[in-house]
Design a protein around this motif. Structure first.
Motif, PDB file in Angstrom:
ATOM      1  N   ALA A 267     -52.571  41.480  27.546  1.00  0.00           N
ATOM      2  CA  ALA A 267     -53.547  40.352  27.338  1.00  0.00           C
ATOM      3  C   ALA A 267     -53.813  39.379  28.381  1.00  0.00           C
ATOM      4  O   ALA A 267     -52.931  39.151  29.076  1.00  0.00           O
ATOM      5  N   GLU A 268     -55.154  39.025  28.524  1.00  0.00           N
ATOM      6  CA  GLU A 268     -55.345  38.040  29.397  1.00  0.00           C
ATOM      7  C   GLU A 268     -55.703  36.877  28.677  1.00  0.00           C
ATOM      8  O   GLU A 268     -56.706  36.726  28.133  1.00  0.00           O
ATOM      9  N   VAL A 269     -54.737  35.840  28.625  1.00  0.00           N
ATOM     10  CA  VAL A 269     -54.979  34.825  27.472  1.00  0.00           C
ATOM     11  C   VAL A 269     -55.352  33.208  28.331  1.00  0.00           C
ATOM     12  O   VAL A 269     -54.670  33.135  29.498  1.00  0.00           O
ATOM     13  N   GLU A 270     -56.491  32.762  28.059  1.00  0.00           N
ATOM     14  CA  GLU A 270     -57.030  31.579  28.609  1.00  0.00           C
ATOM     15  C   GLU A 270     -56.158  30.463  27.923  1.00  0.00           C
ATOM     16  O   GLU A 270     -56.033  30.586  26.641  1.00  0.00           O
ATOM     17  N   LEU A 271     -55.817  29.611  28.783  1.00  0.00           N
ATOM     18  CA  LEU A 271     -55.242  28.250  28.464  1.00  0.00           C
ATOM     19  C   LEU A 271     -55.816  27.202  29.123  1.00  0.00           C
ATOM     20  O   LEU A 271     -56.371  27.117  30.325  1.00  0.00           O
ATOM     21  N   VAL A 272     -55.828  26.013  28.492  1.00  0.00           N
ATOM     22  CA  VAL A 272     -56.640  24.794  28.815  1.00  0.00           C
ATOM     23  C   VAL A 272     -55.759  23.577  28.694  1.00  0.00           C
ATOM     24  O   VAL A 272     -55.672  22.815  27.493  1.00  0.00           O
ATOM     25  N   PRO A 273     -54.640  23.429  29.685  1.00  0.00           N
ATOM     26  CA  PRO A 273     -53.702  22.337  29.404  1.00  0.00           C
ATOM     27  C   PRO A 273     -54.080  20.985  29.681  1.00  0.00           C
ATOM     28  O   PRO A 273     -53.338  19.996  29.822  1.00  0.00           O
TER      29      PRO A 273
ATOM     30  N   ASN B 281     -62.535  50.616  26.636  1.00  0.00           N
ATOM     31  CA  ASN B 281     -63.457  49.642  27.216  1.00  0.00           C
ATOM     32  C   ASN B 281     -62.373  48.330  27.633  1.00  0.00           C
ATOM     33  O   ASN B 281     -62.853  47.631  28.394  1.00  0.00           O
ATOM     34  N   SER B 282     -61.530  48.085  26.401  1.00  0.00           N
ATOM     35  CA  SER B 282     -60.841  47.041  26.742  1.00  0.00           C
ATOM     36  C   SER B 282     -60.000  46.793  27.822  1.00  0.00           C
ATOM     37  O   SER B 282     -59.855  45.870  28.702  1.00  0.00           O
ATOM     38  N   VAL B 283     -59.393  48.015  28.073  1.00  0.00           N
ATOM     39  CA  VAL B 283     -58.594  48.274  29.114  1.00  0.00           C
ATOM     40  C   VAL B 283     -59.271  48.009  30.604  1.00  0.00           C
ATOM     41  O   VAL B 283     -58.860  47.228  31.527  1.00  0.00           O
ATOM     42  N   GLU B 284     -60.506  48.598  30.617  1.00  0.00           N
ATOM     43  CA  GLU B 284     -61.365  48.583  31.509  1.00  0.00           C
ATOM     44  C   GLU B 284     -61.912  47.236  32.133  1.00  0.00           C
ATOM     45  O   GLU B 284     -62.460  47.066  33.037  1.00  0.00           O
ATOM     46  N   SER B 285     -61.811  46.432  30.781  1.00  0.00           N
ATOM     47  CA  SER B 285     -62.380  45.029  31.123  1.00  0.00           C
ATOM     48  C   SER B 285     -61.150  44.119  31.442  1.00  0.00           C
ATOM     49  O   SER B 285     -61.756  42.846  32.121  1.00  0.00           O
ATOM     50  N   THR B 286     -60.127  44.518  31.751  1.00  0.00           N
ATOM     51  CA  THR B 286     -58.963  43.666  32.340  1.00  0.00           C
ATOM     52  C   THR B 286     -59.250  43.593  33.991  1.00  0.00           C
ATOM     53  O   THR B 286     -59.743  44.429  34.291  1.00  0.00           O
ATOM     54  N   PHE B 287     -58.227  42.727  34.049  1.00  0.00           N
ATOM     55  CA  PHE B 287     -58.041  42.466  35.736  1.00  0.00           C
ATOM     56  C   PHE B 287     -56.766  43.139  36.009  1.00  0.00           C
ATOM     57  O   PHE B 287     -56.289  42.607  37.091  1.00  0.00           O
TER      58      PHE B 287
END
Ligand SMILES: [Zn+2]
Length: 318
Positions: A88-94, A293-299
């Motif tokens: 998972a690539e999880v966005e966080l806004v601390p 697709n989800s895998v290819e969308s990762t970095f």
């Protein structure tokens, strides 16, 4: 036999999630507890993006004590593992305390065995640029942060003021994954590509309003990280049947489905796959393609992607 039935082992299909916000993944029961602890009231109903931003900002003020971000990571990973998410690539806004929250989140993620978590440094369009620079600064020397994101209200907050910051982030080796094309139209997606060098668009569904843009996204392989239930709950689409996922998929755009803010939208990733399956008429191989697709969308590095591709192929054979 109807091979378009939802596979009974859909939760076991290995998946990546590339559009989810740590603060928005908070379990409702956890948020209740955090509200009670700080005597906060967080609205749980909203009808559009601005209403939702108000709710999630209120929730965010409850998550300011040491240990809170570690708990969010732990609970997200437990829920993610149940949905078959392996990466998972999880966005966080601390916000004002990026160093503490990021350090805590990275440490908690390092203890996870079932889900590999990387982070996206979330910046806010409608907050002062100084805060965004502070967040970027906090990512220095943190290899678990793989990308920089940009969220918040799009209407009235175009991406261009963030161009220099994104250029700097890209020089540091971070990828560019801004939100666009959610509550503003195709122009916002074009802006994200031109001004921010977007390599993945979070949402991007309103690109569908501009066929030339859709063709460009498909030709360049720019993924759209789509969140059907979020779009429904925030009024971006009138109904799931109207969701542009079908047109974007048919146009050859690399689309994935994701939960965005599952704690607020009452969704999980298996449910989003079921929605996509119904919209796209997926058979077992189609679900596997959506997961690919989800895998290819990762970095993610190539070896991580290769492992995930193999795991998806095993599921398809199983
Ligand atoms: Zn989002």
């Amino acid at each position: 036999m109807d091979d378009r039935r939802v596979p009974t082992d859909l939760a076991a299909l290995p998946k990546a999630e590339v559009h989810v916000h740590l603060e928005g993944s908070v379990r409702p029961a956890t948020l209740d507890e955090l509200c009670h602890r700080g005597r906060y009231v967080v609205p749980r109903t909203f009808h559009d993006l601005n209403g939702f931003i108000h709710a999630v900002s209120a929730a965010w003020t409850t998550m300011m004590q040491p240990g809170d971000y570690a708990r969010l990571v732990r609970e997200y990973c437990e829920d993610a593992a149940r949905a078959g998410i392996r990466y998972a690539e999880v966005e966080l806004v601390p916000g004002g305390r990026p160093y503490d929250c990021l350090g805590e989140a990275v440490e908690a993620a390092s203890r996870q065995r079932d889900v590999a978590v990387r982070f996206v440094a979330g910046l806010n369009r409608d907050l002062p640029l100084e805060l965004a620079w502070m967040m970027l600064e906090a990512t220095k020397g943190v290899p678990e942060v793989v990308a920089v994101g940009l969220g918040g209200a799009e209407d009235g907050f175009p991406p261009e003021p963030f161009a220099a910051l994104f250029a700097e982030a890209r020089r540091w080796g971070l990828h560019s994954a801004p939100h666009a094309g959610e509550d503003a139209g195709a122009v916002s997606v074009r802006g994200a590509l031109a001004a921010l060098g977007a390599e993945r668009i979070q949402h991007g569904v309103r690109a569908v309003e501009d066929p030339a843009l859709v063709a460009e996204l498909a030709a360049r392989g720019i993924p759209l990280a789509i969140c059907p239930t979020s779009n429904l709950r925030l009024g971006v689409v009138r109904s799931l049947d109207d969701h542009p996922l079908r047109d974007l998929w048919a146009s050859g755009v690399r689309v994935s489905v994701n939960t965005d803010d599952p704690g607020f939208f009452g969704c999980d990733l298996v449910g989003e796959y079921v929605i996509a399956g119904r919209l796209l008429g997926l058979d077992r191989a189609g679900y596997a393609r959506l997961a690919l697709n989800s895998v290819e969308s990762t970095f993610a590095p190539e070896e991580v992607k290769a492992d995930l591709r193999r795991a998806i192929a095993d599921w398809l054979d199983g």
